[in-house]
Write a protein that holds these residues in place. Structure first.
Motif, PDB file in Angstrom:
ATOM      1  N   THR A 104       0.849  -1.098   0.048  1.00  0.00           N
ATOM      2  CA  THR A 104      -0.005  -0.276   0.008  1.00  0.00           C
ATOM      3  C   THR A 104       0.907   1.402   0.043  1.00  0.00           C
ATOM      4  O   THR A 104       0.284   2.409  -0.286  1.00  0.00           O
ATOM      5  N   GLY A 105       2.063   1.186   0.438  1.00  0.00           N
ATOM      6  CA  GLY A 105       2.898   2.139   0.374  1.00  0.00           C
ATOM      7  C   GLY A 105       3.191   2.744  -0.834  1.00  0.00           C
ATOM      8  O   GLY A 105       3.483   4.019  -1.161  1.00  0.00           O
ATOM      9  N   ASN A 106       3.142   1.861  -1.743  1.00  0.00           N
ATOM     10  CA  ASN A 106       3.479   2.139  -3.307  1.00  0.00           C
ATOM     11  C   ASN A 106       2.343   3.217  -3.854  1.00  0.00           C
ATOM     12  O   ASN A 106       2.615   3.737  -5.006  1.00  0.00           O
ATOM     13  N   ILE A 107       1.167   3.132  -3.450  1.00  0.00           N
ATOM     14  CA  ILE A 107       0.013   3.874  -3.688  1.00  0.00           C
ATOM     15  C   ILE A 107      -0.090   5.113  -2.723  1.00  0.00           C
ATOM     16  O   ILE A 107      -0.021   6.276  -3.032  1.00  0.00           O
ATOM     17  N   VAL A 108      -0.655   4.625  -1.326  1.00  0.00           N
ATOM     18  CA  VAL A 108      -1.154   5.745  -0.246  1.00  0.00           C
ATOM     19  C   VAL A 108       0.435   6.520   0.001  1.00  0.00           C
ATOM     20  O   VAL A 108       0.333   7.557   0.306  1.00  0.00           O
ATOM     21  N   GLY A 109       1.492   5.683   0.203  1.00  0.00           N
ATOM     22  CA  GLY A 109       2.743   6.316   0.677  1.00  0.00           C
ATOM     23  C   GLY A 109       3.082   7.381  -0.338  1.00  0.00           C
ATOM     24  O   GLY A 109       3.392   8.517   0.070  1.00  0.00           O
ATOM     25  N   VAL A 110       3.097   6.960  -1.619  1.00  0.00           N
ATOM     26  CA  VAL A 110       3.617   8.095  -2.474  1.00  0.00           C
ATOM     27  C   VAL A 110       2.661   9.280  -2.543  1.00  0.00           C
ATOM     28  O   VAL A 110       3.135  10.494  -2.578  1.00  0.00           O
ATOM     29  N   SER A 111       1.471   8.811  -2.340  1.00  0.00           N
ATOM     30  CA  SER A 111       0.319  10.189  -2.405  1.00  0.00           C
ATOM     31  C   SER A 111       0.478  11.106  -1.488  1.00  0.00           C
ATOM     32  O   SER A 111       0.435  12.267  -1.397  1.00  0.00           O
ATOM     33  N   THR A 112       0.794  10.569  -0.072  1.00  0.00           N
ATOM     34  CA  THR A 112       0.917  11.131   1.191  1.00  0.00           C
ATOM     35  C   THR A 112       2.276  11.953   1.165  1.00  0.00           C
ATOM     36  O   THR A 112       2.173  13.159   1.665  1.00  0.00           O
ATOM     37  N   ALA A 113       3.173  11.409   0.660  1.00  0.00           N
ATOM     38  CA  ALA A 113       4.572  12.204   0.440  1.00  0.00           C
ATOM     39  C   ALA A 113       4.379  13.390  -0.601  1.00  0.00           C
ATOM     40  O   ALA A 113       4.719  14.514  -0.160  1.00  0.00           O
ATOM     41  N   ALA A 169      -6.287  15.944   0.776  1.00  0.00           N
ATOM     42  CA  ALA A 169      -6.458  14.586   0.095  1.00  0.00           C
ATOM     43  C   ALA A 169      -5.400  13.656   0.184  1.00  0.00           C
ATOM     44  O   ALA A 169      -5.256  12.599  -0.751  1.00  0.00           O
ATOM     45  N   ALA A 170      -4.556  13.698   1.076  1.00  0.00           N
ATOM     46  CA  ALA A 170      -3.513  12.719   1.459  1.00  0.00           C
ATOM     47  C   ALA A 170      -3.679  11.343   1.410  1.00  0.00           C
ATOM     48  O   ALA A 170      -4.812  11.189   2.184  1.00  0.00           O
ATOM     49  N   GLY A 171      -3.178  10.562   0.912  1.00  0.00           N
ATOM     50  CA  GLY A 171      -3.436   9.121   1.038  1.00  0.00           C
ATOM     51  C   GLY A 171      -4.155   8.836  -0.232  1.00  0.00           C
ATOM     52  O   GLY A 171      -4.184   9.178  -1.449  1.00  0.00           O
ATOM     53  N   ALA A 172      -5.164   7.644   0.115  1.00  0.00           N
ATOM     54  CA  ALA A 172      -5.809   7.038  -1.125  1.00  0.00           C
ATOM     55  C   ALA A 172      -6.620   8.072  -1.910  1.00  0.00           C
ATOM     56  O   ALA A 172      -6.776   8.169  -2.951  1.00  0.00           O
ATOM     57  N   PRO A 173      -7.324   9.098  -1.025  1.00  0.00           N
ATOM     58  CA  PRO A 173      -8.216  10.005  -1.861  1.00  0.00           C
ATOM     59  C   PRO A 173      -7.745  10.689  -2.969  1.00  0.00           C
ATOM     60  O   PRO A 173      -8.329  11.012  -4.327  1.00  0.00           O
ATOM     61  N   TYR A 174      -6.161  11.162  -3.017  1.00  0.00           N
ATOM     62  CA  TYR A 174      -5.778  11.945  -4.162  1.00  0.00           C
ATOM     63  C   TYR A 174      -5.682  11.074  -5.294  1.00  0.00           C
ATOM     64  O   TYR A 174      -5.727  11.262  -6.676  1.00  0.00           O
ATOM     65  N   VAL A 175      -5.051   9.590  -4.979  1.00  0.00           N
ATOM     66  CA  VAL A 175      -4.867   8.678  -6.094  1.00  0.00           C
ATOM     67  C   VAL A 175      -6.181   8.447  -6.868  1.00  0.00           C
ATOM     68  O   VAL A 175      -6.385   8.406  -7.977  1.00  0.00           O
ATOM     69  N   GLN A 176      -7.189   8.277  -5.851  1.00  0.00           N
ATOM     70  CA  GLN A 176      -8.635   8.005  -6.576  1.00  0.00           C
ATOM     71  C   GLN A 176      -9.091   9.072  -7.310  1.00  0.00           C
ATOM     72  O   GLN A 176      -9.736   8.691  -8.517  1.00  0.00           O
TER      73      GLN A 176
END
Length: 472
Positions: free
Chosen positions: A80-89, A332-339
């Motif tokens: 999940t870091g590859n999706i949410v981690g990148v988005s959070t960063a 939007a940090a986390g999954a919301p930004y990717v979505q």
């Protein structure tokens, strides 16, 4: 309850702040530069060799191949870091966080080679003839400091069974927060389902983990990258501007040092470390299980894993988001930004795809993380713990997965950051002390390759005097 969790998070964040300012970044960068110099830029020079070695079959029938060991370590890295981690960063640190993730991976590739090669040199043999090992074992065998190995084994268990698995569970349930069915009890339900599936897998025994991760990781990784490429191609006109913003933001030094804890540099280093784990001392536990003719072979394979994780999959996520035209925000940090990024490009399919991807990534992350814990328990007790003990441990690990889904975002991330920092603080100084053994091993490997041989290792070739289970 919320007040108690807030206080816990405050303590965890305070300790983490001390470790990250400046010890963890300094250790990672200095070690990465040092090993890059000592190995003569191994990350670039021997990248083709690592691609060749990864496809080799195990040395003996029934052994774990380099590819199998790679998939176990990649299972915990590619999550999940590859999706949410990148988005959070990106949302918290800005565009420049991507650049510092790249730096962490490029320099970390050399550190990953060193630690995994050491794990191979000092690996042990069990009664069935299978190999096992990791940092705790080279701390005991090479340094003669078993007590340090025990401490490190405990920290690995805390990092993976607690910190990382709680975070994976939290990240998964957060991917469903934008759907209409998400309610007050949804996090609990998702955590419960994930915990049950996790328990079913781990109660079946550790040997099933390699098969499960080996099947799921390549499929989900390739499919995810394909979707990311599609989105990037759809917005190809934005690519030059995205790269410009990444590099300009990365070197905005007043912004970096004015608020270092939340800067692009710190966010990139933290999330890069969480993603590729290079230098932490985690992947060597999987590397030691590979049945290879020369320790350097698995060192090269684990170096490749860092690149697959950060330079391929994390970059795919970053470009997919940044090229979508959707601006990153802290809210939007986390999954919301990717979505949101995918929905703008692919419509309603986007959020659903991310939710499904998160489910697969989270599951493989959980079982890949757990894989490391059993080896650490065996080191601590000097034997394989009883069936009753392991059953209890596995059930507790499953409960932790459930609890993780109900944490706050800050507590989930801060706990993982704290434990991974402790691993770095112990492992990096150790591999700096022992690194010369790995460098000599690399030279022996290259000498044999120049002679046209399939390299086979003997401890005497590098003047290693310690008794080993495999190489004497």
């Amino acid at each position: 309850m919320n007040e108690i969790l807030t206080r816990i998070d405050g303590v965890v964040n305070a300790i983490s702040g001390v470790l990250y300012m400046p010890w963890v970044p300094m250790f990672l960068i200095v070690a990465g530069l040092f090993f890059t110099f000592r190995t003569k830029l191994i990350q670039i020079r021997l990248l083709p060799e690592s691609l060749r070695v990864v496809m080799e079959k195990p040395k003996t029938s029934g052994g774990i191949s380099s590819f199998g060991a790679l998939m176990v370590s990649t299972a915990s890295r590619v999550g999940t870091g590859n999706i949410v981690g990148v988005s959070t960063a990106i949302c918290l640190g800005g565009y420049g966080a991507v650049f510092w993730m790249w730096i962490t991976a490029i320099l970390g590739g050399a550190s990953a080679f060193i630690e995994s090669t050491l794990a191979q040199v000092y690996k042990r043999k069990d009664k069935k003839g299978h190999s096992y090992g990791g940092p705790s074992y080279y701390m005991e065998s090479a340094l003669g400091q078993r007590w340090l190995g025990v401490i490190f084994a405990v920290i690995i268990i805390l990092t993976y069974a607690v910190g990382y698995n709680m975070l994976a569970s939290y990240n998964l349930q957060s991917a469903f927060a934008g759907f209409s069915f998400y309610g007050d009890h949804t996090a609990f339900v998702i955590g419960l389902i994930l915990a049950i599936l996790f328990a079913i897998c781990v109660l079946g025994g550790a040997h099933r983990l390699t098969k499960v991760t080996g099947a799921l990781v390549p499929i989900m990784g390739v499919f995810y990258v394909i979707i990311a490429i599609v989105v990037v191609v759809m917005h190809a006109n934005l690519i030059p501007g995205v790269f410009k913003n990444i590099f300009v933001s990365a070197f905005d030094f007043p912004a970096i040092f004015g608020g270092f804890t939340g800067s692009c540099m710190m966010q990139g280093i933290k999330r890069g470390l969480y993603s590729n784990e290079a230098g932490m001392g985690s992947a060597p536990n999987a590397a030691a299980t590979a049945d290879v003719s020369h320790p350097a072979k698995q060192g090269l394979v684990q170096m490749l894993s860092v690149f697959i994780d950060t330079l391929l999959i994390c970059t795919a996520t970053a470009l997919m988001c940044l090229c979508s035209g959707v601006l990153p925000t802290e809210e939007a940090a986390g999954a919301p930004y990717v979505q949101a990024a995918l929905q703008s490009s692919l419509g309603n399919f986007g959020p659903i795809f991310i939710a499904v991807s998160m489910a697969l990534f989270a599951f493989t992350t959980l079982i890949g993380n757990y894989y490391y814990c059993e080896g650490c328990l065996r080191f601590i007790f000097k034997r394989t713990p009883s069936h009753a003990f392991m059953t209890g441990f596995r059930l507790i690990a499953a409960v932790i997965v459930l609890l993780g889904a109900m944490l706050s975002m800050s507590l989930a991330w801060d706990t993982a950051d704290l434990f991974q920092a402790l691993m770095v603080i112990i492992n990096i100084p150790v591999i700096l002390i022992l690194g010369n053994t790995a460098v000599k091993t690399l030279k022996d490997y290259m000498a044999q390759r120049k002679e046209g041989k399939d390299p086979h290792f003997k401890a005497a070739n590098i003047g290693l005097k310690q008794e080993t289970d495999y190489w004497n």
